[in-house]
Design a protein around this motif. Structure first.
Motif, PDB file in Angstrom:
ATOM      1  N   PHE A  40       0.859  -1.181   0.000  1.00 42.69           N
ATOM      2  CA  PHE A  40       0.000   0.000   0.000  1.00 42.69           C
ATOM      3  C   PHE A  40       0.890   1.224   0.000  1.00 42.69           C
ATOM      4  N   CYS A  49       3.121   4.181   3.967  1.00 42.02           N
ATOM      5  CA  CYS A  49       3.128   3.070   3.022  1.00 42.02           C
ATOM      6  C   CYS A  49       3.581   1.808   3.745  1.00 42.02           C
ATOM      7  N   ALA A 122      -2.547   0.489  -4.329  1.00 46.54           N
ATOM      8  CA  ALA A 122      -2.043  -0.836  -3.953  1.00 46.54           C
ATOM      9  C   ALA A 122      -1.144  -1.343  -5.069  1.00 46.54           C
ATOM     10  N   ILE A 141      -2.269  -9.305  -4.666  1.00 39.82           N
ATOM     11  CA  ILE A 141      -2.888  -8.638  -3.535  1.00 39.82           C
ATOM     12  C   ILE A 141      -4.383  -8.866  -3.668  1.00 39.82           C
ATOM     13  N   ILE A 144      -8.679  -6.470  -0.465  1.00 36.46           N
ATOM     14  CA  ILE A 144      -8.329  -5.202   0.167  1.00 36.46           C
ATOM     15  C   ILE A 144      -9.573  -4.672   0.875  1.00 36.46           C
TER      16      ILE A 144
END
Length: 168
Positions: A40, A49, A122, A141, A144
């Motif tokens: 992130f 981050c 992301a 990923i 989220i």
């Protein structure tokens, strides 16, 4: 999807307020990738981050940048495969609670975030435009989730173990 995912523009991300939680499943698929790959990112140098060193063998180190710091190591490292990360901001104590696979890994103290006009992204660095292309995350990923409140460890584990599945 390949590449970065734009989650929120700056004005939308500002509406999270000062208490919020960000979480996701991730699977690092590189040992020869970027040494500061972003999971992130919202202006890593001035805001926050979460990054991973994908330039090393497993287990790989995780880092958090916040409040203009140069980066702090998260005590948990990750092996190959799927892992869950959650970052919860505690505005009462000015703490950032970092959970890896449901376990509290670190508590960092911050004063306040510097101002930023960066978006929340992301999978890459939010400090580049157009859509971020530097510090790419090599892997997947998934799931989220962003909450406009600080979640407890129990709530994070419940969300982590909910009916949504992670896929290879």
């Amino acid at each position: 999807t390949d590449g970065a995912i734009h989650l929120f523009d700056s004005s939308e991300a500002d509406n999270f307020g000062t208490a919020f939680t960000i979480m996701a499943w991730f699977n690092s698929e590189s040992t020869s990738g970027d040494t500061a790959a972003r999971i992130f990112s919202r202006d890593c140098s001035d805001y926050y981050c979460i990054r991973i060193n994908q330039g090393t063998a497993y287990p790989q180190a995780l880092y958090i940048n916040y409040d203009g710091d140069s980066g702090s190591a998260i005590s948990a490292t990750v092996s190959s495969g799927w892992h869950h990360i959650a970052i919860s901001w505690d505005t009462v104590n000015n703490d950032i609670n970092v959970y890896v696979d449901g376990n509290l890994s670190n508590i960092f103290t911050y004063s306040m975030f510097d101002a930023t006009t960066r978006d929340l992204v992301a999978g890459a660095n939010s400090e580049t435009t157009p859509l971020p292309s530097t510090n790419p995350f090599a892997g997947k990923i998934d799931e989220i989730r962003i909450y406009n409140s600080e979640l407890s460890q129990t709530q994070i584990i419940d969300a982590m173990q909910s009916g949504i599945r992670k896929y290879d």
